[in-house]
Write an enzyme that holds these catalytic residues in place. Structure first.
Site, short mmCIF file in Angstrom:
data_model
loop_
_atom_site.label_atom_id
_atom_site.label_comp_id
_atom_site.label_asym_id
_atom_site.label_seq_id
_atom_site.Cartn_x
_atom_site.Cartn_y
_atom_site.Cartn_z
N HIS A 46 -18.38 25.51 -5.02
CA HIS A 46 -19.70 24.91 -4.81
C HIS A 46 -20.65 25.97 -4.27
O HIS A 46 -20.85 26.11 -3.06
CB HIS A 46 -19.62 23.72 -3.85
CG HIS A 46 -20.86 22.86 -3.88
ND1 HIS A 46 -20.86 21.56 -4.31
CD2 HIS A 46 -22.15 23.13 -3.55
CE1 HIS A 46 -22.09 21.05 -4.24
NE2 HIS A 46 -22.89 22.00 -3.76
N HIS A 104 -24.54 27.68 -5.45
CA HIS A 104 -25.67 27.70 -6.37
C HIS A 104 -26.17 29.12 -6.57
O HIS A 104 -26.03 29.99 -5.70
CB HIS A 104 -26.79 26.81 -5.85
CG HIS A 104 -26.44 25.36 -5.86
ND1 HIS A 104 -26.58 24.57 -6.96
CD2 HIS A 104 -25.92 24.56 -4.88
CE1 HIS A 104 -26.18 23.34 -6.68
NE2 HIS A 104 -25.77 23.31 -5.42
N HIS A 108 -23.16 16.39 -8.63
CA HIS A 108 -23.37 16.14 -7.20
C HIS A 108 -23.52 14.64 -6.98
O HIS A 108 -24.08 13.94 -7.82
CB HIS A 108 -24.65 16.81 -6.72
CG HIS A 108 -24.58 18.29 -6.59
ND1 HIS A 108 -23.99 19.10 -7.53
CD2 HIS A 108 -25.05 19.13 -5.62
CE1 HIS A 108 -24.10 20.37 -7.13
NE2 HIS A 108 -24.74 20.41 -5.98
N GLU A 112 -24.14 12.64 -0.96
CA GLU A 112 -24.56 13.39 0.23
C GLU A 112 -25.80 12.72 0.82
O GLU A 112 -25.75 12.10 1.88
CB GLU A 112 -24.84 14.85 -0.08
CG GLU A 112 -25.17 15.64 1.20
CD GLU A 112 -25.60 17.07 0.94
OE1 GLU A 112 -25.34 17.91 1.82
OE2 GLU A 112 -26.22 17.35 -0.09
N ASP A 127 -22.46 26.05 -0.71
CA ASP A 127 -23.67 25.43 -1.24
C ASP A 127 -24.77 26.47 -1.46
O ASP A 127 -24.87 27.05 -2.53
CB ASP A 127 -24.12 24.31 -0.30
CG ASP A 127 -24.93 23.23 -1.00
OD1 ASP A 127 -25.24 23.40 -2.20
OD2 ASP A 127 -25.25 22.22 -0.36
N ASP A 128 -25.61 26.69 -0.45
CA ASP A 128 -26.73 27.64 -0.55
C ASP A 128 -26.79 28.48 0.72
O ASP A 128 -27.63 28.24 1.59
CB ASP A 128 -28.05 26.88 -0.72
CG ASP A 128 -28.15 26.13 -2.02
OD1 ASP A 128 -28.20 26.78 -3.07
OD2 ASP A 128 -28.14 24.89 -1.98
#
Length: 360
Positions: free
Chosen positions: A25, A27, A209, A212, A290-291
């Site tokens: 996961h 990006h 996704h 969340e 994630d980021d």
């Protein structure tokens, strides 16, 4: 005579950076190093807001639409510093280097080509650039890298079908999955079922996704409408015990990103992230960053959060195994990483793979 285990590493003392793991996961722009963002912005004359320069990482929340808009705006600004082929190649090379330094042996990086098409001649040329750069970075670092093409759920479902056909075109040639990202409050999973049908017919993993910012219904939609084989986030499934049992029974992995859950305001702090509850329920978990460009925490930091939540080294090794088993890595690559996880737990040193040995 010393006890037989005297030379073994103390519990909780093994290095999390050397724990072999898979990263599922992450990006594309969100993987960029902060210093690279600043350097490219200066080179290309892009004005960065203070939150992306001197006050980094930014203070974020996305529990309302205004907060998500700010998060997305910062991401879009960061994406705008990628202006030419060398910028893209640098991002991917540095991401692979960072993954190698963190013990990641396999990476599935997620990208929406439509967000970059305007500067790179369209979605197909950009995808081919990314795939070529991925192969080059894998050879240089020894990290196996694959691509997940993702649609934007805030755009029309027809756009998603276009991207699904693009992903299908490169199935088996570096693209392993099809995803769905962005604000899950602005696009129900059911609206994208036809796009995911195109992708799954091509043999791609379904990795949307969900769960969340929205609750269990979002996760259920990913399972029922999109045939999810893995779900990005999915943490809100703990709010529905029957759904949680279903996820565990079907073996659908959840890509859990504790630091981003806290940064976006889904949970007030790391202790509230339901990692232990998911693990205890038998859910397969793949920790992800994630980021990190926006949240400031990379993959090893997610494992550190788990350690601080009381996960033993034995349990951390099992989390790493789960990430490998949940991946789209070839079986021989999985077997090698799993063996190295066992060696890490036993306290033995594991060799970094030679360049290209894990690339596919």
């Amino acid at each position: 005579m010393a006890p037989a285990d005297a030379a073994a590493p103390q519990e909780g003392r093994r290095s999390l950076r050397t724990l072999p793991k898979a990263h599922l996961h992450l990006h594309f722009t969100g993987s960029m190093r902060h210093e690279t963002l600043v350097e490219l912005a200066d080179r290309h004359g892009v004005r960065l807001p203070d939150a992306l320069r001197d006050s980094w990482p930014p203070h974020l929340t996305a529990t309302d639409e205004k907060g998500w808009f700010r998060f997305q705006r910062l991401y879009d600004i960061a994406r705008s510093v990628l202006r030419d082929e060398q910028d893209v190649r640098r991002l991917i090379r540095e991401t692979a280097e960072d993954e190698a330094a963190e013990g990641s042996r396999w990476l599935e990086i997620q990208v929406d080509p439509s967000g970059y098409a305007g500067r790179f001649g369209g979605i197909t040329p950009f995808t081919e650039l990314v795939l070529d750069a991925v192969q080059e970075a894998a050879r240089r670092t020894g990290v196996g890298i694959a691509v997940v093409i993702a649609a934007n759920r805030t755009r029309h479902p027809l756009d998603a079908r276009t991207l699904a056909r693009l992903a299908a075109q490169y199935a088996g040639r570096g693209v392993v999955g099809f995803g769905l990202s962005n604000d899950e409050r602005r696009g129900r999973a059911e609206e994208f079922a036809r796009a995911f049908a195109i992708a799954t017919r091509a043999g791609l993993a379904s990795v949307p996704h969900g769960g969340e910012l929205c609750g269990p219904d979002s996760v259920r939609g990913c399972l029922d409408a999109l045939g999810a084989t893995r779900i990005g986030h999915g943490v809100r499934a703990v709010e529905d015990p029957a759904l949680l049992d279903r996820i565990a029974a079907r073996g659908v992995p959840l890509e859990v990103c504790p630091a981003s859950n806290v940064a976006l305001g889904v949970y007030p702090d790391a202790s509230a992230v339901p990692l232990r509850a998911l693990f205890a329920a038998g859910v397969q978990i793949a920790l992800g960053a994630d980021d990190p460009l926006l949240f400031g925490v990379r993959l090893t930091g997610q494992y550190q959060i788990a350690r601080e939540l009381g996960f033993s080294d034995f349990e951390l090794a099992e989390l790493a195994r789960m990430s490998v088993r949940a991946s789209c890595a070839p079986s021989d690559v999985q077997a090698k990483i799993l063996a190295d996880i066992d060696a890490w737990l036993a306290g033995a040193d594991t060799e970094r793979p030679t360049a290209g040995s894990l690339a596919s």
